[in-house]
Design a protein around this motif. Sequence first.
Motif, PDB file in Angstrom:
ATOM      1  N   ILE A 189       0.854  -1.175   0.000  1.00 44.53           N
ATOM      2  CA  ILE A 189       0.000   0.000   0.000  1.00 44.53           C
ATOM      3  C   ILE A 189       0.895   1.232   0.000  1.00 44.53           C
ATOM      4  N   THR A 190       0.476   2.289  -0.716  1.00 46.02           N
ATOM      5  CA  THR A 190       1.236   3.528  -0.735  1.00 46.02           C
ATOM      6  C   THR A 190       0.276   4.711  -0.808  1.00 46.02           C
ATOM      7  N   ALA A 191       0.398   5.623   0.139  1.00 43.88           N
ATOM      8  CA  ALA A 191      -0.479   6.794   0.227  1.00 43.88           C
ATOM      9  C   ALA A 191       0.279   8.032  -0.225  1.00 43.88           C
ATOM     10  N   GLY A 192      -0.417   8.913  -0.978  1.00 48.07           N
ATOM     11  CA  GLY A 192       0.187  10.145  -1.454  1.00 48.07           C
ATOM     12  C   GLY A 192      -0.568  11.351  -0.953  1.00 48.07           C
ATOM     13  N   GLY A 193      -0.537  12.443  -1.751  1.00 51.76           N
ATOM     14  CA  GLY A 193      -1.158  13.687  -1.314  1.00 51.76           C
ATOM     15  C   GLY A 193      -2.620  13.527  -0.962  1.00 51.76           C
ATOM     16  N   ALA A 194      -3.441  13.185  -1.945  1.00 52.77           N
ATOM     17  CA  ALA A 194      -4.868  12.938  -1.705  1.00 52.77           C
ATOM     18  C   ALA A 194      -5.318  11.738  -2.509  1.00 52.77           C
ATOM     19  N   SER A 195      -4.420  10.788  -2.677  1.00 48.61           N
ATOM     20  CA  SER A 195      -4.732   9.555  -3.389  1.00 48.61           C
ATOM     21  C   SER A 195      -3.937   8.413  -2.786  1.00 48.61           C
ATOM     22  N   THR A 196      -4.362   7.196  -3.110  1.00 50.60           N
ATOM     23  CA  THR A 196      -3.749   5.994  -2.553  1.00 50.60           C
ATOM     24  C   THR A 196      -3.713   4.930  -3.639  1.00 50.60           C
ATOM     25  N   CYS A 197      -2.680   4.116  -3.635  1.00 51.16           N
ATOM     26  CA  CYS A 197      -2.602   2.987  -4.569  1.00 51.16           C
ATOM     27  C   CYS A 197      -2.199   1.737  -3.805  1.00 51.16           C
ATOM     28  N   GLY A 198      -2.626   0.610  -4.315  1.00 49.83           N
ATOM     29  CA  GLY A 198      -2.265  -0.670  -3.729  1.00 49.83           C
ATOM     30  C   GLY A 198      -1.931  -1.672  -4.800  1.00 49.83           C
ATOM     31  N   LEU A 199      -1.133  -2.642  -4.427  1.00 44.71           N
ATOM     32  CA  LEU A 199      -0.705  -3.685  -5.346  1.00 44.71           C
ATOM     33  C   LEU A 199      -1.209  -5.021  -4.827  1.00 44.71           C
ATOM     34  N   THR A 200      -1.918  -5.764  -5.691  1.00 51.65           N
ATOM     35  CA  THR A 200      -2.440  -7.059  -5.268  1.00 51.65           C
ATOM     36  C   THR A 200      -1.346  -8.114  -5.327  1.00 51.65           C
ATOM     37  N   VAL A 201      -1.652  -9.290  -4.839  1.00 48.91           N
ATOM     38  CA  VAL A 201      -0.674 -10.376  -4.816  1.00 48.91           C
ATOM     39  C   VAL A 201      -0.266 -10.800  -6.225  1.00 48.91           C
ATOM     40  N   SER A 202      -1.092 -10.506  -7.217  1.00 48.89           N
ATOM     41  CA  SER A 202      -0.763 -10.871  -8.602  1.00 48.89           C
ATOM     42  C   SER A 202       0.008  -9.779  -9.325  1.00 48.89           C
ATOM     43  N   GLY A 203       0.274  -8.649  -8.645  1.00 47.61           N
ATOM     44  CA  GLY A 203       1.001  -7.555  -9.257  1.00 47.61           C
ATOM     45  C   GLY A 203       0.121  -6.555  -9.973  1.00 47.61           C
ATOM     46  N   THR A 204      -1.184  -6.655  -9.795  1.00 49.48           N
ATOM     47  CA  THR A 204      -2.118  -5.718 -10.411  1.00 49.48           C
ATOM     48  C   THR A 204      -2.276  -4.491  -9.524  1.00 49.48           C
ATOM     49  N   ALA A 205      -2.231  -3.300 -10.153  1.00 50.30           N
ATOM     50  CA  ALA A 205      -2.284  -2.049  -9.408  1.00 50.30           C
ATOM     51  C   ALA A 205      -3.686  -1.453  -9.426  1.00 50.30           C
ATOM     52  N   TYR A 206      -4.116  -0.995  -8.268  1.00 50.94           N
ATOM     53  CA  TYR A 206      -5.395  -0.295  -8.105  1.00 50.94           C
ATOM     54  C   TYR A 206      -5.114   1.022  -7.381  1.00 50.94           C
ATOM     55  N   CYS A 207      -5.853   2.078  -7.771  1.00 50.58           N
ATOM     56  CA  CYS A 207      -5.689   3.371  -7.127  1.00 50.58           C
ATOM     57  C   CYS A 207      -7.051   3.984  -6.829  1.00 50.58           C
ATOM     58  N   TRP A 208      -7.070   4.935  -5.883  1.00 50.46           N
ATOM     59  CA  TRP A 208      -8.322   5.604  -5.534  1.00 50.46           C
ATOM     60  C   TRP A 208      -7.999   6.966  -4.932  1.00 50.46           C
TER      61      TRP A 208
END
Length: 369
Positions: free
Chosen positions: A171-190
């Motif tokens: 998991i990685t949090a930024g200014g006003a957004s966040t992204c995560g990496l699943t166990v399969s290496g797929t990236a999701y952000c919000w």
Amino acid sequence: MTGPPPPPPPPPVTVTFTSIATGNFHTCGLTTTHAAYCWGDNTSGQLAGGTTQAFASSPVAVPGAGALASLSGGAYHDCGLTTGGAAYCWGSNGFGVLGTGDTVPHDGAVAVAGGLSFSAISVGGDHSCALTSAGAVYCWGANDSGELGTGDTTTHRTPTAVTGSLTFRMITAGGASTCGLTVSGTAYCWGWNGLGQLGTGDTVSRLEPTLISGSQAFAMLSVGGTHACGLTSAGDAYCWGYNADGELGTGDTLSRTAPTAVTGGFTYASLNASRFTTCGVASAGAAFCWGGNNVGQLGNGASGGGGYSRTPVAVVGGLSFAAVSGSGRHTCGLTTGTVAYCWGRNREGQLGDSTTLNRAVPVRVANQP
């Protein structure tokens, strides 16, 4: 008749760092004894009561955190995990970013509410997120743009589960957004996406995890203030989002809404996206940075107006780094020999070299062996 002179102050404690984390105008490091030390700006309590001064230009101990195993620096607050997985935070508590259930400032590191055990933690601008060993993500703090991933825009002052049934491994949090990496290496952000920093191919903000564009499988992600970057298992770097200072490393200043390859052909072992810059450690330990450089934060010996670089440039000094961490205005790195160096803005003492002089090249943090 005057009394005897006061005894001299005790010599500074010598510390050896195992990790380094930068905030907006401060820096923190974790030592071999699992203690946290911070230096730089203290106007929001980022030094956690380790000093009453407005800033510290050399490392001071963070009280109350216990034995920490990891550390993450944010804009005006920081968090760490104990060796047992308990989360502690310190600094500003606006929007409930400390996770204590209130917005009351606390003198020293305080336990995050809820009693959850985490395996990783990441601090953003006004929010924080943490990952459990089972792959569930919990976030807390500001949520105006959906950066908590809870499906709403309600501020949550205690850890609240991110919606969906995804299993994350980072998991990685930024200014006003966040992204995560699943166990399969797929990236999701919000979260906020006004500048394309979610990598979804558009500029529509998201209230819950959304698959990013492209077919890349990533090994790691890093979210900055208004851009993000990912690293493949082969060491190829991609960035997306805002690019006015060249922080995407694409050779231009065009913003991107989807992952775009960083130029230069380097193979990286790690990446760190910050507010105006990005830095990476190449597989051989050399550090490269790109983006804004008005106060020397690229570490290439240059600074000032127009000193930015749209492509990766080497950090000077011949040091071999294990990791780098940037705030956008200053950057710090830990060498493979566990010595911390910083460069860039130093008005608040965030470089930790016992001065407040800006540096365009790496300088050694004080009180190390």
